[in-house]
Design a protein around this motif. Structure first.
Motif, short mmCIF file in Angstrom:
data_model
loop_
_atom_site.label_atom_id
_atom_site.label_comp_id
_atom_site.label_asym_id
_atom_site.label_seq_id
_atom_site.Cartn_x
_atom_site.Cartn_y
_atom_site.Cartn_z
N GLU A 202 -11.76 12.64 -9.13
CA GLU A 202 -11.44 11.35 -8.53
C GLU A 202 -11.53 10.24 -9.56
O GLU A 202 -10.64 9.38 -9.63
CB GLU A 202 -12.40 11.05 -7.37
CG GLU A 202 -12.25 11.98 -6.20
CD GLU A 202 -13.33 11.79 -5.16
OE1 GLU A 202 -13.21 12.40 -4.09
OE2 GLU A 202 -14.30 11.04 -5.39
N THR B 229 0.86 -1.18 0.00
CA THR B 229 0.00 0.00 0.00
C THR B 229 0.89 1.23 0.00
O THR B 229 1.81 1.33 0.82
CB THR B 229 -0.92 0.02 1.24
OG1 THR B 229 -1.70 -1.18 1.23
CG2 THR B 229 -1.83 1.22 1.22
N GLU C 170 0.84 5.62 -0.38
CA GLU C 170 -0.01 6.80 -0.32
C GLU C 170 0.64 7.97 -1.04
O GLU C 170 1.86 8.18 -0.94
CB GLU C 170 -0.28 7.18 1.14
CG GLU C 170 -1.28 8.30 1.28
CD GLU C 170 -1.70 8.53 2.73
OE1 GLU C 170 -2.02 9.69 3.03
OE2 GLU C 170 -1.69 7.58 3.51
N GLU D 176 -7.97 4.12 -3.71
CA GLU D 176 -8.83 5.00 -2.93
C GLU D 176 -8.36 6.42 -3.23
O GLU D 176 -7.18 6.72 -3.08
CB GLU D 176 -8.69 4.74 -1.43
CG GLU D 176 -9.17 3.39 -0.97
CD GLU D 176 -8.91 3.17 0.50
OE1 GLU D 176 -9.01 4.14 1.28
OE2 GLU D 176 -8.56 2.03 0.85
N ASN E 66 -9.52 10.68 -2.81
CA ASN E 66 -10.44 11.62 -2.18
C ASN E 66 -10.04 13.04 -2.58
O ASN E 66 -8.96 13.51 -2.22
CB ASN E 66 -10.39 11.45 -0.67
CG ASN E 66 -11.41 12.29 0.05
OD1 ASN E 66 -11.47 13.50 -0.14
ND2 ASN E 66 -12.20 11.65 0.89
N ARG F 30 -8.60 7.73 -10.80
CA ARG F 30 -8.85 6.29 -10.63
C ARG F 30 -8.69 5.55 -11.97
O ARG F 30 -8.06 4.49 -12.03
CB ARG F 30 -10.25 6.08 -10.06
CG ARG F 30 -10.51 4.66 -9.59
CD ARG F 30 -11.88 4.52 -8.94
NE ARG F 30 -11.94 5.23 -7.67
CZ ARG F 30 -12.67 6.33 -7.44
NH1 ARG F 30 -13.43 6.85 -8.38
NH2 ARG F 30 -12.67 6.91 -6.26
#
Length: 69
Positions: free
Chosen positions: A17, A3, A5, A34, A36, A21
């Motif tokens: 978004e 993972t 970020e 994910e 945001n 994506r």
């Protein structure tokens, strides 16, 4: 699972978004995304660690800027 970020600048809505994506989902090995717009946070989950530059380039292709957090 890995993972990673990122902080994305320039997003302001759900369309933003979705654009991020869509581009990031094209990176081989990515299993989850994910994103945001309110926080500028992008979390990429993958089978193996993903090349940061590939993610940054994908976000750039969507029209935004990203840096690894």
């Amino acid at each position: 699972m890995a993972t990673t970020e990122y902080t994305v600048t320039g997003m302001s809505c759900g369309h933003c978004e979705n654009a991020v994506r869509e581009e990031v989902s094209g990176i081989a090995g990515v299993t989850g995304i994910e994103v945001n717009a309110d926080t500028g946070r992008l979390v990429v989950t993958s089978e193996q660690p993903v090349d940061d530059q590939a993610v940054i380039d994908a976000v750039d292709e969507a029209g935004y800027s990203a840096t690894r957090s």
